[in-house]
Design an enzyme around this catalytic site. Sequence first.
Site, PDB file in Angstrom:
ATOM      1  N   PHE A  49       0.841  -1.203   0.000  1.00 32.58           N
ATOM      2  CA  PHE A  49       0.000   0.000   0.000  1.00 32.58           C
ATOM      3  C   PHE A  49       0.874   1.250   0.000  1.00 32.58           C
ATOM      4  CE2 PHE A  49      -2.312   3.467   1.923  1.00 32.58           C
ATOM      5  CZ  PHE A  49      -3.568   3.379   1.343  1.00 32.58           C
ATOM      6  N   SER A  75     -29.949  21.807  16.919  1.00 32.35           N
ATOM      7  CA  SER A  75     -29.572  21.007  18.073  1.00 32.35           C
ATOM      8  C   SER A  75     -30.765  20.159  18.492  1.00 32.35           C
ATOM      9  CB  SER A  75     -29.127  21.905  19.226  1.00 32.35           C
ATOM     10  OG  SER A  75     -30.160  22.803  19.563  1.00 32.35           O
ATOM     11  N   LEU A  76     -30.498  19.113  19.279  1.00 34.16           N
ATOM     12  CA  LEU A  76     -31.556  18.237  19.759  1.00 34.16           C
ATOM     13  C   LEU A  76     -31.936  18.593  21.190  1.00 34.16           C
ATOM     14  CD1 LEU A  76     -30.337  14.732  18.504  1.00 34.16           C
ATOM     15  CD2 LEU A  76     -32.123  16.168  17.513  1.00 34.16           C
ATOM     16  N   GLU A 124     -29.892   5.544  17.912  1.00 38.51           N
ATOM     17  CA  GLU A 124     -28.471   5.583  17.556  1.00 38.51           C
ATOM     18  C   GLU A 124     -27.654   6.042  18.756  1.00 38.51           C
ATOM     19  OE1 GLU A 124     -28.200   7.375  13.219  1.00 38.51           O
ATOM     20  OE2 GLU A 124     -29.751   8.387  14.379  1.00 38.51           O
ATOM     21  N   LYS A 135     -25.125   8.253  20.673  1.00 39.18           N
ATOM     22  CA  LYS A 135     -24.728   9.658  20.517  1.00 39.18           C
ATOM     23  C   LYS A 135     -23.227   9.750  20.773  1.00 39.18           C
ATOM     24  CE  LYS A 135     -26.007  14.310  22.063  1.00 39.18           C
ATOM     25  NZ  LYS A 135     -24.637  14.752  22.421  1.00 39.18           N
ATOM     26  N   ASP A 148     -19.565  11.303  21.072  1.00 40.56           N
ATOM     27  CA  ASP A 148     -19.128  12.592  21.616  1.00 40.56           C
ATOM     28  C   ASP A 148     -17.995  13.145  20.756  1.00 40.56           C
ATOM     29  OD1 ASP A 148     -19.096  14.730  23.296  1.00 40.56           O
ATOM     30  OD2 ASP A 148     -17.902  13.770  24.860  1.00 40.56           O
ATOM     31  N   LYS A 179     -35.004   8.931  16.954  1.00 43.43           N
ATOM     32  CA  LYS A 179     -35.600   9.669  15.838  1.00 43.43           C
ATOM     33  C   LYS A 179     -36.798   8.888  15.295  1.00 43.43           C
ATOM     34  CE  LYS A 179     -30.971  11.066  14.222  1.00 43.43           C
ATOM     35  NZ  LYS A 179     -29.986  10.920  13.124  1.00 43.43           N
ATOM     36  N   LYS A 202     -29.427  11.456  27.494  1.00 42.52           N
ATOM     37  CA  LYS A 202     -28.026  11.494  27.909  1.00 42.52           C
ATOM     38  C   LYS A 202     -27.850  10.722  29.208  1.00 42.52           C
ATOM     39  CE  LYS A 202     -25.428  14.827  26.704  1.00 42.52           C
ATOM     40  NZ  LYS A 202     -24.660  16.084  26.572  1.00 42.52           N
ATOM     41  N   CYS A 204      15.607   6.852  41.539  1.00 47.69           N
ATOM     42  CA  CYS A 204      17.066   6.972  41.674  1.00 47.69           C
ATOM     43  C   CYS A 204      17.490   7.908  42.799  1.00 47.69           C
ATOM     44  CB  CYS A 204      17.682   7.431  40.351  1.00 47.69           C
ATOM     45  SG  CYS A 204      17.255   9.129  39.888  1.00 47.69           S
ATOM     46  N   CYS A 252      12.710  14.463  37.193  1.00 49.14           N
ATOM     47  CA  CYS A 252      14.003  13.930  37.609  1.00 49.14           C
ATOM     48  C   CYS A 252      15.016  14.293  36.527  1.00 49.14           C
ATOM     49  CB  CYS A 252      13.930  12.415  37.770  1.00 49.14           C
ATOM     50  SG  CYS A 252      15.556  11.655  38.041  1.00 49.14           S
ATOM     51  N   CYS A 280      18.755   7.321  35.556  1.00 52.73           N
ATOM     52  CA  CYS A 280      17.469   6.975  36.174  1.00 52.73           C
ATOM     53  C   CYS A 280      16.868   5.790  35.409  1.00 52.73           C
ATOM     54  CB  CYS A 280      16.528   8.175  36.132  1.00 52.73           C
ATOM     55  SG  CYS A 280      14.955   7.900  36.969  1.00 52.73           S
TER      56      CYS A 280
END
Length: 688
Positions: free
Chosen positions: A38, A84-85, A114, A116, A118, A291, A315, A412, A427, A433
């Site tokens: 590819f 918006s819903l 469905e 939702k 984020d 919906k 929600k 250390c 550190c 370390c």
Amino acid sequence: MPTTEAIQQQIQDLTERLHHLNYQYYQRDISEVPDQEFDRLLAELQDLEKQYPAFALPNSPTQRVGGTITKQFPTALHRYPMLSLGNTYSEADLREFDDRVRRTLGDDFAYVCELKFDGVAMSLTYENGQLTQGVTRGDGTRGDVVTNNVRTIKNLPLHLRAASNQPPEFEVRGEVFMPLPVFAELNAEREENGEALLANPRNAASGALKLQDSALVAARRLRFFAYSFLSNTRGTFATHSESLNALHAWGLPVSDTWRLCHSLDEVLAFVHEWDKKRFTLPVATDGIVIKVDDFRQQEVLGYTAKSPRWAIAYKYPAEKARTRLNKIEYNVGRTGAVTPVAQLDPVPLAGTVVKRASVHNANQIAALDLRLNDMVYVEKGGEIIPKITGVDLSARPADSQPIQYPTECPSCGTPLIRPEGEAHFRCPNERGCPPQLKAKLEHYVSRKALNIDGLGAETVGRFFDLGLVQTPADIYDLPQRRTELVQLERLGEKSIQNMLTGIEASKQVPFDRVLFGLGIRYVGETVAEKLVNHYRTIDAMMAASMTELAAVSEVGGVIAESVAAWFQDDANCQLIERLRAAGVQLILTGEPPKALSDRLAGLTFVLSGVFEQHSRDELQQLIQQNGGKVTGSISKKLSYLVAGDKMGPSKREKATELKVPIISETDLLAMIPATEDTTSELVDDILH
């Protein structure tokens, strides 16, 4: 010499082949060819497009890797407003919504449920099967045009599969999101570097879409799910569920988690099913969208001023648990950053049993006033690692004492430092370390760096513990220590041979991935690529001053200071020499950009602001190819300050004070007019 028709056909064939392979990989989880094949096909197409830019197609698969610079994002009106819903956290509200729908429609209707996701709402336009525009939600009426950035999303088809029911033009609404594993990696890298952590995957995705360099967007590995179809071709589909099936058939990514429900009881069953199940997904979800399925019935129900009456979002409440804080452990990372991690009484949270929680840094411990044996509140939400969000002060023991952050490295014993402006203690013992040394080795062999087959993080960590390797250069001495390797438990002859073959193959890994693998602070994949493309050899990079490094696009002062300091360290210079002796790639192969003229010889420039005609990278390349130099700071020796839009006032003031001439992008281009040596055609070829 191939004809122009043959070249166009070759570009067309490669484009179609790569589109098909992308669809198989991202939509059907099928790898038809090895990654190397590819990459070879993609490189072949990139070379052809570079030689014949006029034949490159707008939705070429090469757009996936980005590289387009957008000086500013124009805005566009949404043909269909992005409303918006209405939201609810209550099942009682869902029952009320269902009652309202039934009062209008009767009982003969269905819902589509469905998840939702984020992320960031996005409107995409397809014309004749080609992606032509991507616009953010904005204020719902007008949004930002981010088409070049959207084209880098690898699971989003730039060219759709043809179908008889596909309108010539339509919109797809969906969610751009950052997968949770990618978000975790990004925050882990920021934590290593002492940078502020991103709050959640949604903010990370939103910030990525607003980046001006699409190559940086591509590096954020965003993904897309479609959830809505819109078209002025009436009657294309009768129902929303029918449109979702069509979008999937055309090649668009549609989450297979949606369900057609014929009653409110089925809706509530879906809501309850995903309350815990959603945490098994690699994407943040915060609810369910319900919906009405039939488009005609949606029109009957209509809209309020802000939202549709045929849809609602349920929600889920934030996941929270209460448990006891037993102790704080302090982990040391690759860059020396000391990160506190809370050890808790095990408690169920968001589908898992939580025993540990992130505290991030000393500031958060102080802000929360954490004390041992406190009863604390832990949330998961959109985070991968749970975090402590509060303390139940009513349960605090009377004799509790504030947690004292350590003053010495827990590994250390070296005194910790806290650089000015940083949230983390560090550190500084990067040479001795153990966890730092081990983490550097693990980073060097990781997939994005040298990706050494047979030598993963676990194996190289084991070799470190056994004293076989301390630095990346020691890896290339392992073939001479085969007799020691065969004596190790759980390491057979075949495994050893695979590992040694992988070590030898790593010598062909490109220079930019080697630079990234060195683990220089702040040098991620994109910065490594920018530095390598600019300097081409490790020696040129090592010889560059901090000011010169800062002038490279996407680098700047903080990164430049880190890179310059790293190369000034004798131990790091010795490491480079050992890697060079081992045969590791420390030079960018291929032809360097051709010199155009010496018109700017002896002149030094600073580029500041955003330019109209070219990106800063392109202007820097033009200056260098005409004999000039680009630096990052203003001094009396500077020849010109090239001022673009949104240039900081401090640079203008300093240039004025030192009497440095300030010129525009147009003035600069006028200094390198086309001649027999620098024709406009050659300049255009270089820039594109």
